[in-house]
Design a protein around this motif. Sequence first.
Motif, PDB file in Angstrom:
ATOM      1  N   ALA A  31     -47.201  20.191 -15.273  1.00 53.07           N
ATOM      2  CA  ALA A  31     -45.957  21.027 -15.229  1.00 53.07           C
ATOM      3  C   ALA A  31     -46.143  22.208 -14.510  1.00 53.07           C
ATOM      4  N   VAL A  32     -45.062  22.558 -13.828  1.00 52.19           N
ATOM      5  CA  VAL A  32     -45.072  24.191 -12.938  1.00 52.19           C
ATOM      6  C   VAL A  32     -44.280  24.989 -13.415  1.00 52.19           C
ATOM      7  N   SER A  33     -44.660  26.187 -13.440  1.00 50.60           N
ATOM      8  CA  SER A  33     -44.028  27.092 -13.883  1.00 50.60           C
ATOM      9  C   SER A  33     -43.928  28.308 -12.841  1.00 50.60           C
ATOM     10  N   VAL A  34     -42.599  28.441 -12.575  1.00 52.21           N
ATOM     11  CA  VAL A  34     -42.226  29.586 -11.315  1.00 52.21           C
ATOM     12  C   VAL A  34     -41.525  30.770 -11.663  1.00 52.21           C
ATOM     13  N   GLU A  35     -42.114  31.941 -11.314  1.00 50.10           N
ATOM     14  CA  GLU A  35     -41.562  33.213 -11.674  1.00 50.10           C
ATOM     15  C   GLU A  35     -40.714  33.781 -10.382  1.00 50.10           C
ATOM     16  N   ALA A  36     -39.738  34.722 -10.623  1.00 53.99           N
ATOM     17  CA  ALA A  36     -38.921  35.209  -9.725  1.00 53.99           C
ATOM     18  C   ALA A  36     -39.736  36.132  -8.462  1.00 53.99           C
ATOM     19  N   ILE A  37     -40.811  36.723  -9.103  1.00 48.62           N
ATOM     20  CA  ILE A  37     -41.690  37.665  -8.500  1.00 48.62           C
ATOM     21  C   ILE A  37     -43.320  37.502  -8.803  1.00 48.62           C
ATOM     22  N   ASP A  38     -44.130  37.685  -8.001  1.00 48.76           N
ATOM     23  CA  ASP A  38     -45.576  37.609  -8.198  1.00 48.76           C
ATOM     24  C   ASP A  38     -45.598  38.846  -9.180  1.00 48.76           C
ATOM     25  N   ASN A  39     -46.230  38.762 -10.044  1.00 45.07           N
ATOM     26  CA  ASN A  39     -46.747  39.693 -11.117  1.00 45.07           C
ATOM     27  C   ASN A  39     -48.189  39.787 -11.109  1.00 45.07           C
ATOM     28  N   GLY A  40     -48.891  39.335  -9.985  1.00 50.43           N
ATOM     29  CA  GLY A  40     -50.298  39.498 -10.020  1.00 50.43           C
ATOM     30  C   GLY A  40     -51.025  38.368 -10.170  1.00 50.43           C
ATOM     31  N   MET A  41     -50.422  37.261 -10.576  1.00 51.39           N
ATOM     32  CA  MET A  41     -51.032  36.013 -10.626  1.00 51.39           C
ATOM     33  C   MET A  41     -50.528  34.838  -9.811  1.00 51.39           C
ATOM     34  N   GLY A  42     -49.644  35.409  -8.742  1.00 58.05           N
ATOM     35  CA  GLY A  42     -48.869  34.347  -7.968  1.00 58.05           C
ATOM     36  C   GLY A  42     -47.774  33.982  -8.710  1.00 58.05           C
ATOM     37  N   GLU A  44     -46.395  30.620  -8.721  1.00 56.31           N
ATOM     38  CA  GLU A  44     -46.617  29.577  -9.439  1.00 56.31           C
ATOM     39  C   GLU A  44     -47.779  29.226 -10.429  1.00 56.31           C
ATOM     40  N   ALA A  45     -47.520  28.708 -11.630  1.00 52.38           N
ATOM     41  CA  ALA A  45     -48.639  28.281 -12.281  1.00 52.38           C
ATOM     42  C   ALA A  45     -48.467  26.816 -12.659  1.00 52.38           C
ATOM     43  N   LYS A  46     -49.591  26.201 -11.998  1.00 54.57           N
ATOM     44  CA  LYS A  46     -49.700  24.462 -12.036  1.00 54.57           C
ATOM     45  C   LYS A  46     -50.291  24.015 -12.908  1.00 54.57           C
ATOM     46  N   GLY A  47     -49.865  23.105 -13.781  1.00 55.19           N
ATOM     47  CA  GLY A  47     -50.606  22.517 -14.764  1.00 55.19           C
ATOM     48  C   GLY A  47     -50.721  23.076 -16.300  1.00 55.19           C
ATOM     49  N   LEU A  48     -50.896  22.471 -17.380  1.00 53.33           N
ATOM     50  CA  LEU A  48     -50.872  23.197 -18.719  1.00 53.33           C
ATOM     51  C   LEU A  48     -51.842  24.360 -18.851  1.00 53.33           C
ATOM     52  N   GLU A  49     -53.084  24.018 -18.338  1.00 49.49           N
ATOM     53  CA  GLU A  49     -53.696  25.220 -18.403  1.00 49.49           C
ATOM     54  C   GLU A  49     -53.581  26.492 -17.604  1.00 49.49           C
ATOM     55  N   ALA A  50     -53.175  26.415 -16.729  1.00 54.74           N
ATOM     56  CA  ALA A  50     -52.409  27.426 -16.016  1.00 54.74           C
ATOM     57  C   ALA A  50     -51.345  28.268 -16.585  1.00 54.74           C
ATOM     58  N   ILE A  51     -50.407  27.416 -17.102  1.00 55.31           N
ATOM     59  CA  ILE A  51     -49.188  27.786 -17.971  1.00 55.31           C
ATOM     60  C   ILE A  51     -49.755  28.707 -19.284  1.00 55.31           C
ATOM     61  N   ALA A  52     -50.619  27.764 -19.998  1.00 52.16           N
ATOM     62  CA  ALA A  52     -51.225  28.456 -21.162  1.00 52.16           C
ATOM     63  C   ALA A  52     -51.875  29.714 -20.693  1.00 52.16           C
ATOM     64  N   GLY A  53     -52.497  29.938 -19.523  1.00 57.81           N
ATOM     65  CA  GLY A  53     -53.187  31.368 -19.396  1.00 57.81           C
ATOM     66  C   GLY A  53     -51.990  32.434 -18.974  1.00 57.81           C
ATOM     67  N   LYS A  54     -50.866  31.929 -18.344  1.00 52.46           N
ATOM     68  CA  LYS A  54     -49.755  32.940 -18.342  1.00 52.46           C
ATOM     69  C   LYS A  54     -49.207  33.402 -19.677  1.00 52.46           C
ATOM     70  N   HIS A  55     -49.202  32.490 -20.736  1.00 50.14           N
ATOM     71  CA  HIS A  55     -48.391  32.784 -21.825  1.00 50.14           C
ATOM     72  C   HIS A  55     -49.700  33.680 -22.642  1.00 50.14           C
ATOM     73  N   ALA A  56     -50.994  33.296 -22.342  1.00 52.70           N
ATOM     74  CA  ALA A  56     -52.079  34.409 -23.057  1.00 52.70           C
ATOM     75  C   ALA A  56     -52.094  35.834 -22.308  1.00 52.70           C
ATOM     76  N   TRP A  57     -51.559  35.632 -20.848  1.00 52.49           N
ATOM     77  CA  TRP A  57     -51.489  36.949 -20.226  1.00 52.49           C
ATOM     78  C   TRP A  57     -50.252  37.795 -20.989  1.00 52.49           C
ATOM     79  N   TRP A  58     -49.315  37.202 -21.014  1.00 57.85           N
ATOM     80  CA  TRP A  58     -48.138  37.740 -21.744  1.00 57.85           C
ATOM     81  C   TRP A  58     -48.386  38.298 -23.016  1.00 57.85           C
ATOM     82  N   GLU A  59     -48.842  37.605 -23.980  1.00 57.61           N
ATOM     83  CA  GLU A  59     -49.194  38.163 -25.329  1.00 57.61           C
ATOM     84  C   GLU A  59     -50.316  39.103 -25.224  1.00 57.61           C
ATOM     85  N   SER A  60     -51.029  39.064 -24.397  1.00 52.53           N
ATOM     86  CA  SER A  60     -52.083  40.208 -24.410  1.00 52.53           C
ATOM     87  C   SER A  60     -51.646  41.529 -23.869  1.00 52.53           C
ATOM     88  N   THR A  61     -50.575  41.382 -22.819  1.00 53.95           N
ATOM     89  CA  THR A  61     -49.733  42.565 -22.362  1.00 53.95           C
ATOM     90  C   THR A  61     -48.636  43.035 -23.165  1.00 53.95           C
TER      91      THR A  61
END
Length: 121
Positions: A31-42, A44-61
């Motif tokens: 799967a691919v997750s696409v943000e409207a702007i780059d929040n420092g991580m690009g 696009e997040a590609k693949g479950l691991e990258a999307i999970a990392g994006k979720h982890a960043w959100w929850e830690s921030t």
Amino acid sequence: MNLNEIAAELVAGCRENRTHANLEALYAPDAVSVEAIDNGMGREAKGLEAIAGKHAWWESTFEMQGGDISEPMMHGPDRFAVIFELTVKHKETGEVTDMKEVALYTVADGKIAREEFFYPT
């Protein structure tokens, strides 16, 4: 799962803070997750691991303070949208912000293959 079941479970998971559990259940491995702007991580997040990392960043921030998540709005045989209206607190600065975004999900072969987020920049 069919489109309606996926959409309903995604919304329920977001409302009940089960987004991590739903990643494996609802998303395609590539799967691919696409943000409207780059929040420092690009954008696009590609693949479950990258999307999970994006979720982890959100929850830690950010810390959820409240908000509303719409019912899914269906579009044809393979897409649905959800409106997120959230109040969040930035953990580092303490700043509280109201956010609004529209998420568009594309489903293929019984899994979310793509998500795109739209919000004011």
